[in-house]
Design a protein around this motif. Sequence first.
Motif, PDB file in Angstrom:
ATOM      1  N   PRO A   1       0.809  -1.232   0.000  1.00 15.58           N
ATOM      2  CA  PRO A   1       0.000   0.000   0.000  1.00 15.58           C
ATOM      3  C   PRO A   1       0.836   1.274   0.000  1.00 15.58           C
ATOM      4  O   PRO A   1       0.502   2.249  -0.684  1.00 15.58           O
ATOM      5  CB  PRO A   1      -0.824  -0.122   1.285  1.00 15.58           C
ATOM      6  CG  PRO A   1      -0.912  -1.585   1.546  1.00 15.58           C
ATOM      7  CD  PRO A   1       0.376  -2.170   1.050  1.00 15.58           C
ATOM      8  N   ASP A   2       1.944   1.276   0.765  1.00 17.04           N
ATOM      9  CA  ASP A   2       2.796   2.475   0.797  1.00 17.04           C
ATOM     10  C   ASP A   2       3.444   2.734  -0.554  1.00 17.04           C
ATOM     11  O   ASP A   2       3.582   3.885  -0.983  1.00 17.04           O
ATOM     12  CB  ASP A   2       3.878   2.325   1.869  1.00 17.04           C
ATOM     13  CG  ASP A   2       3.306   2.388   3.275  1.00 17.04           C
ATOM     14  OD1 ASP A   2       2.183   2.922   3.431  1.00 17.04           O
ATOM     15  OD2 ASP A   2       3.964   1.897   4.212  1.00 17.04           O
ATOM     16  N   ALA A   3       3.856   1.653  -1.236  1.00 18.70           N
ATOM     17  CA  ALA A   3       4.445   1.805  -2.572  1.00 18.70           C
ATOM     18  C   ALA A   3       3.409   2.334  -3.561  1.00 18.70           C
ATOM     19  O   ALA A   3       3.712   3.188  -4.399  1.00 18.70           O
ATOM     20  CB  ALA A   3       4.996   0.464  -3.055  1.00 18.70           C
ATOM     21  N   ARG A   4       2.177   1.839  -3.449  1.00 21.03           N
ATOM     22  CA  ARG A   4       1.107   2.323  -4.338  1.00 21.03           C
ATOM     23  C   ARG A   4       0.843   3.803  -4.103  1.00 21.03           C
ATOM     24  O   ARG A   4       0.730   4.586  -5.048  1.00 21.03           O
ATOM     25  CB  ARG A   4      -0.176   1.518  -4.096  1.00 21.03           C
ATOM     26  CG  ARG A   4      -1.364   1.980  -4.929  1.00 21.03           C
ATOM     27  CD  ARG A   4      -2.646   1.276  -4.533  1.00 21.03           C
ATOM     28  NE  ARG A   4      -3.037   1.555  -3.168  1.00 21.03           N
ATOM     29  CZ  ARG A   4      -3.661   2.678  -2.789  1.00 21.03           C
ATOM     30  NH1 ARG A   4      -3.948   3.619  -3.668  1.00 21.03           N
ATOM     31  NH2 ARG A   4      -3.989   2.852  -1.521  1.00 21.03           N
ATOM     32  N   ILE A   5       0.772   4.202  -2.835  1.00 19.61           N
ATOM     33  CA  ILE A   5       0.507   5.600  -2.503  1.00 19.61           C
ATOM     34  C   ILE A   5       1.635   6.498  -2.996  1.00 19.61           C
ATOM     35  O   ILE A   5       1.394   7.566  -3.573  1.00 19.61           O
ATOM     36  CB  ILE A   5       0.302   5.745  -0.975  1.00 19.61           C
ATOM     37  CG1 ILE A   5      -1.042   5.132  -0.571  1.00 19.61           C
ATOM     38  CG2 ILE A   5       0.366   7.201  -0.546  1.00 19.61           C
ATOM     39  CD1 ILE A   5      -1.232   5.017   0.933  1.00 19.61           C
ATOM     40  N   LEU A   6       2.881   6.063  -2.801  1.00 21.07           N
ATOM     41  CA  LEU A   6       4.024   6.867  -3.236  1.00 21.07           C
ATOM     42  C   LEU A   6       4.050   6.982  -4.758  1.00 21.07           C
ATOM     43  O   LEU A   6       4.263   8.081  -5.306  1.00 21.07           O
ATOM     44  CB  LEU A   6       5.320   6.241  -2.720  1.00 21.07           C
ATOM     45  CG  LEU A   6       6.583   7.096  -2.841  1.00 21.07           C
ATOM     46  CD1 LEU A   6       6.455   8.371  -2.028  1.00 21.07           C
ATOM     47  CD2 LEU A   6       7.809   6.305  -2.387  1.00 21.07           C
ATOM     48  N   ASN A   7       3.821   5.863  -5.463  1.00 23.81           N
ATOM     49  CA  ASN A   7       3.832   5.875  -6.929  1.00 23.81           C
ATOM     50  C   ASN A   7       2.734   6.766  -7.497  1.00 23.81           C
ATOM     51  O   ASN A   7       2.968   7.567  -8.404  1.00 23.81           O
ATOM     52  CB  ASN A   7       3.667   4.450  -7.479  1.00 23.81           C
ATOM     53  CG  ASN A   7       4.909   3.617  -7.295  1.00 23.81           C
ATOM     54  OD1 ASN A   7       5.991   4.151  -7.060  1.00 23.81           O
ATOM     55  ND2 ASN A   7       4.773   2.308  -7.372  1.00 23.81           N
ATOM     56  N   THR A   8       1.517   6.619  -6.972  1.00 20.46           N
ATOM     57  CA  THR A   8       0.404   7.413  -7.513  1.00 20.46           C
ATOM     58  C   THR A   8       0.550   8.891  -7.180  1.00 20.46           C
ATOM     59  O   THR A   8       0.182   9.749  -7.981  1.00 20.46           O
ATOM     60  CB  THR A   8      -0.949   6.891  -6.990  1.00 20.46           C
ATOM     61  OG1 THR A   8      -0.898   6.794  -5.560  1.00 20.46           O
ATOM     62  CG2 THR A   8      -1.273   5.530  -7.568  1.00 20.46           C
ATOM     63  N   SER A   9       1.113   9.204  -6.010  1.00 16.61           N
ATOM     64  CA  SER A   9       1.315  10.615  -5.674  1.00 16.61           C
ATOM     65  C   SER A   9       2.374  11.249  -6.575  1.00 16.61           C
ATOM     66  O   SER A   9       2.220  12.394  -7.018  1.00 16.61           O
ATOM     67  CB  SER A   9       1.700  10.773  -4.198  1.00 16.61           C
ATOM     68  OG  SER A   9       2.975  10.212  -3.929  1.00 16.61           O
ATOM     69  N   LEU A  10       3.426  10.493  -6.880  1.00 16.51           N
ATOM     70  CA  LEU A  10       4.457  11.011  -7.790  1.00 16.51           C
ATOM     71  C   LEU A  10       3.913  11.185  -9.207  1.00 16.51           C
ATOM     72  O   LEU A  10       4.199  12.185  -9.873  1.00 16.51           O
ATOM     73  CB  LEU A  10       5.667  10.072  -7.808  1.00 16.51           C
ATOM     74  CG  LEU A  10       6.609  10.160  -6.614  1.00 16.51           C
ATOM     75  CD1 LEU A  10       7.633   9.026  -6.646  1.00 16.51           C
ATOM     76  CD2 LEU A  10       7.319  11.515  -6.576  1.00 16.51           C
TER      77      LEU A  10
END
Length: 315
Positions: free
Chosen positions: A276-285
């Motif tokens: 989930p943290d990787a998804r959030i970081l990727n989508t925010s970038l």
Amino acid sequence: MSSLNSTVSTNSTFVRPQFFYINGFSNIPHVKFYFIFLCFVYTVTVIANSFIMFIIFIDQNLHTPKYLAVFNLAVVDMGGSTALIPKMIETFLFNSQFITYEACLASMFFVHFFNFMQSLTLVALAYDRFVAICFPLNYHSIITNGKMVLVLVIIWIMTAGLVLTAVGLVTRLSFCKSIVINSYFCDHGPVYQLACNSNSLNHIYAQFCISIVLFIPLILIALSYMCIVFALLKIASGEERLRATKTCTSHLILVAVFYLPICGTYLAVILSAIHPDARILNTSLSSTIPPMLNPIIYTLKTEEILEAFKRLYHR
């Protein structure tokens, strides 16, 4: 947060929270440095897009259909970054993670609206390049300033309708399970998944919107460039072919910068269990970096913009 009695307005069947809690980035170490980086990203985004809009507005030579779409893209980039980045910084850097129900829906509308607009504006630019290279003799009769304005107005109205409907469908949901949103803003998917009544209509509509503003535009852009490649192969002169190819370079880079991270994240979610943290970081970038890069790419890779800047400098 375990007791919802003080945080919701309710009757016997429907629960509407007074606020939500945005939980994204909570488990990422040293995340404050990321938000300091976002401050830099937002500053560059505002300055670069303001510069592009100013150059296009002031130079009569850039009052063409192509640069109307580029101007629109700059407006959309600035709007999208303003809707997202300052609120993200306030939420996580200053520990203000509670957001009222109404503010959550407003944030959901504006962030998704400008993201959808960016995708559809890239389609308008692809259409411009397709006509310019495949039908060069008829370009000025097929695409005029008036027709491009009409296309952009239709895109604005259609996008507003799509996103308003998505937000409206959220208001029919009852939130009796949790008020914790596992995202970095009031994202449509993580919000409707919190509902304790049926959210199947929200899910179906979300998939429909993804098709309309992500997959169909990507297919249309790919088809337009297939036609452009065939048209370029028919050009006898290598110099003319190179000149025509250069007019597409900026747009192709924009398409790659916008679509590749989003498609990569979607594929990762489908094919594997992405953290989930990787998804959030990727989508925010992928939501914050393209609006910063778009005006820089157009400034550095487009001769007309460079020439307009030189004329302005000499003036």
